[in-house]
Write a protein that holds these residues in place. Sequence first.
Motif, mmCIF file in Angstrom:
data_model
loop_
_atom_site.group_PDB
_atom_site.id
_atom_site.type_symbol
_atom_site.label_atom_id
_atom_site.label_comp_id
_atom_site.label_asym_id
_atom_site.label_seq_id
_atom_site.Cartn_x
_atom_site.Cartn_y
_atom_site.Cartn_z
ATOM 1 N N GLY A 66 -9.153 -9.547 -9.234
ATOM 2 C CA GLY A 66 -9.333 -8.562 -8.179
ATOM 3 C C GLY A 66 -10.580 -8.722 -7.357
ATOM 4 O O GLY A 66 -10.983 -7.804 -6.654
ATOM 5 N N ASN A 67 -11.230 -9.902 -7.427
ATOM 6 C CA ASN A 67 -12.437 -10.104 -6.630
ATOM 7 C C ASN A 67 -12.165 -10.764 -5.289
ATOM 8 O O ASN A 67 -12.965 -10.643 -4.373
ATOM 9 N N PHE A 68 -11.065 -11.507 -5.200
ATOM 10 C CA PHE A 68 -10.706 -12.114 -3.927
ATOM 11 C C PHE A 68 -9.206 -12.291 -3.871
ATOM 12 O O PHE A 68 -8.496 -12.148 -4.878
ATOM 13 N N LEU A 69 -8.719 -12.617 -2.673
ATOM 14 C CA LEU A 69 -7.284 -12.596 -2.439
ATOM 15 C C LEU A 69 -6.878 -13.699 -1.477
ATOM 16 O O LEU A 69 -7.566 -13.951 -0.487
ATOM 17 N N LYS A 70 -5.759 -14.373 -1.782
ATOM 18 C CA LYS A 70 -5.115 -15.266 -0.826
ATOM 19 C C LYS A 70 -3.880 -14.547 -0.321
ATOM 20 O O LYS A 70 -2.970 -14.237 -1.087
ATOM 21 N N GLY A 124 -7.059 2.853 -0.163
ATOM 22 C CA GLY A 124 -7.927 1.944 -0.893
ATOM 23 C C GLY A 124 -7.465 1.730 -2.318
ATOM 24 O O GLY A 124 -7.922 0.800 -2.992
ATOM 25 N N THR A 125 -6.554 2.587 -2.778
ATOM 26 C CA THR A 125 -5.993 2.428 -4.123
ATOM 27 C C THR A 125 -5.235 1.108 -4.257
ATOM 28 O O THR A 125 -5.053 0.609 -5.368
ATOM 29 N N ILE A 126 -4.808 0.542 -3.136
ATOM 30 C CA ILE A 126 -4.135 -0.764 -3.150
ATOM 31 C C ILE A 126 -5.146 -1.867 -3.436
ATOM 32 O O ILE A 126 -4.878 -2.795 -4.214
ATOM 33 N N ILE A 127 -6.337 -1.765 -2.850
ATOM 34 C CA ILE A 127 -7.366 -2.789 -3.003
ATOM 35 C C ILE A 127 -7.832 -2.882 -4.443
ATOM 36 O O ILE A 127 -8.000 -3.986 -4.986
ATOM 37 N N ASP A 128 -8.048 -1.736 -5.090
ATOM 38 C CA ASP A 128 -8.565 -1.786 -6.462
ATOM 39 C C ASP A 128 -7.471 -1.769 -7.526
ATOM 40 O O ASP A 128 -7.748 -1.671 -8.721
ATOM 41 N N GLY A 129 -6.213 -1.855 -7.094
ATOM 42 C CA GLY A 129 -5.119 -2.003 -8.046
ATOM 43 C C GLY A 129 -4.599 -0.736 -8.672
ATOM 44 O O GLY A 129 -3.750 -0.786 -9.577
ATOM 45 N N ARG A 130 -5.036 0.419 -8.185
ATOM 46 C CA ARG A 130 -4.544 1.673 -8.778
ATOM 47 C C ARG A 130 -3.108 1.969 -8.371
ATOM 48 O O ARG A 130 -2.397 2.675 -9.088
ATOM 49 N N GLU A 131 -2.685 1.491 -7.198
ATOM 50 C CA GLU A 131 -1.330 1.716 -6.721
ATOM 51 C C GLU A 131 -0.800 0.454 -6.057
ATOM 52 O O GLU A 131 -1.566 -0.370 -5.552
ATOM 53 N N THR A 132 0.516 0.336 -6.011
ATOM 54 C CA THR A 132 1.152 -0.745 -5.269
ATOM 55 C C THR A 132 1.377 -0.296 -3.826
ATOM 56 O O THR A 132 1.290 0.893 -3.505
ATOM 57 N N LEU A 133 1.707 -1.257 -2.969
ATOM 58 C CA LEU A 133 2.041 -0.915 -1.587
ATOM 59 C C LEU A 133 3.198 0.077 -1.542
ATOM 60 O O LEU A 133 3.181 1.037 -0.749
ATOM 61 N N GLN A 134 4.214 -0.136 -2.374
ATOM 62 C CA GLN A 134 5.378 0.740 -2.362
ATOM 63 C C GLN A 134 5.025 2.148 -2.813
ATOM 64 O O GLN A 134 5.529 3.135 -2.250
ATOM 65 N N GLU A 135 4.159 2.261 -3.808
ATOM 66 C CA GLU A 135 3.764 3.588 -4.273
ATOM 67 C C GLU A 135 3.013 4.358 -3.184
ATOM 68 O O GLU A 135 3.228 5.559 -3.002
ATOM 69 N N VAL A 136 2.155 3.664 -2.454
ATOM 70 C CA VAL A 136 1.443 4.316 -1.352
ATOM 71 C C VAL A 136 2.418 4.693 -0.244
ATOM 72 O O VAL A 136 2.345 5.793 0.323
ATOM 73 N N ALA A 137 3.362 3.802 0.067
ATOM 74 C CA ALA A 137 4.358 4.097 1.109
ATOM 75 C C ALA A 137 5.159 5.342 0.754
ATOM 76 O O ALA A 137 5.427 6.196 1.610
ATOM 77 N N ASP A 138 5.544 5.478 -0.493
ATOM 78 C CA ASP A 138 6.290 6.658 -0.927
ATOM 79 C C ASP A 138 5.432 7.916 -0.793
ATOM 80 O O ASP A 138 5.924 8.981 -0.388
#
Length: 558
Positions: A10-14, A509-523
């Motif tokens: 979770g420190n960097f992303l491709k 920001g919960t997506i960035i730190d892994g607390r939620e997925t994109l789909q969970e935030v969308a819902d």
Amino acid sequence: METGTLLEKGNFLKINAKDNVLVALKDLADGAEIVFHDYRFPLKTLVKAKHKFGLTDLQPGDVITMYGVKVGLATTFIEKGTALTTENIEHASSEYSLGHDRNAEWSAPDVSKWAGRTFEGFHRADGTVGTGNFWVVIPMVFCENRNTEFLKQAFLDQLGYKQPDVYEAGVAQLAELYKAGGSVDDILNADIPEDKSALTQNRLFPNIDGIKFLTHSMGCGGTKSDADALCGLLAGYITHPNVAGATVLSLGCQHAQVSMLKNEIAKRDANFSKPLIVLEQQSEGTEKTLMQKAIKQTFAALMEVNKQERRPAPLSKLIIGLECGGSDGFSGISANPAIGLVSDIVVALGGATILAEFPELCGVEQELADRCVDDFAAKRFSDLMYTYNKRAEESGSGFYANPSPGNIKDGLITDAIKSAGAAKKAGSSPVVAVLDHPEKVQKPGLHLLCTPGSDVESTSSEVGAGANVVLFTTGLGTPTGNPVAPVVKLSTNTALQQRMPDIIDIDCGTIIDGRETLQEVADRVMEYIISVASGETMVKADQLGQDDFIPWKRGVSL
């Protein structure tokens, strides 16, 4: 998207398999070891969160790839592990053409959980449904702004719509301190109270959500196309599903004539039947005569409009504006793709969405053109992009100049990087139509609307095109709102939500730190939209009285 390892995940992303750069999710120290698949190397510089660093050595002229597309060129040798900055890369984007095959097929998301869901809205005669019920007062020309302001003072307080003067008590306290001989230090160290009175008083008309006053600086002195565009935009607000009726103040001699406004209204609603009060000062005579007529006729119309009530409506009646402002290096990997999923859900349910801000689509033209359902839409998009950029260049600028100092400071160092992330707001559905400001949405599906990247101008245009809710992502924080449509503010990072909770409705920001997925935030965003559209939740911008409205004067803004 692939996360990497640097002591911990979770420190960097491709972002895309084709990319040759990585995005820092946290501040990464100079010398820190990067381990990513077969790559292992130390960082050559400090890389701040949201910024990018090379995955391989880059020679001058080498292409920088992010989101799978060309976003820049190296201007110097860049050793892998070195932060990308405006000093070592420059804006560049791929050429595009209309010779490609259409790619309008898509796999619609499963929306079974939303099937049958409704929101409580105001049903209009033209079949649209409002998420609010507003009366608008509109000057045809800036000469009538003064009279519009007088009407605002006359109506808001007496009818229970006036926002509290939260800082008036503070100024009064400082004035008393000054009168008592207080020093500059006393003033600077004073504890200023805020008026915490309710945001809304007891409204005389409970079924009317507000009376809004759309003052502006246009209507005369510009070109004919300026007047045409203004009349079209104002007609978009008058025919908007969230608007119950309007009072229009005209001077009489201005370029933006009432006849032009009525013609634009007819284009958008041939059977227009909302109450419309039109008064012309040069015909009425004195200001007193004009104002008395405006007050009495508007009050009488409000009595009738107040009889309208919310009733259940399917989610297919949603028209969602997709907007961003004060973007940062996390926008394209958190809030923007999250509302892109929301866009796909709304489209799959039979609703409509609008992606605007054409200067922030530079570099992704090919993808969007290929997603157009027909050649006409693809060509119109291409033509509008070319013409807009050409006009900007003729003014001594161009799309390349779109990123603001704040964008650059937080990782968006070229327009193509900013654009590739901004386009994620559009999800993956086909583009059913391409609109030019100030045209209006007439069908379900994803629309592209030509507007500037300027937050308020673009939001004003999206609402004029029919958006009855706007989703607005921000990484740096912007208070933008709109007079008649709720603007839901979504933060790309949690630090922003914690720093500016008064303007942020939803933290992505919960997506960035892994607390939620994109789909969970969308819902979560979908549930929030339903609550807002039903009048159950007031967005932060409305709580602050943020009624921003700026008509776009064509060819000026990026």
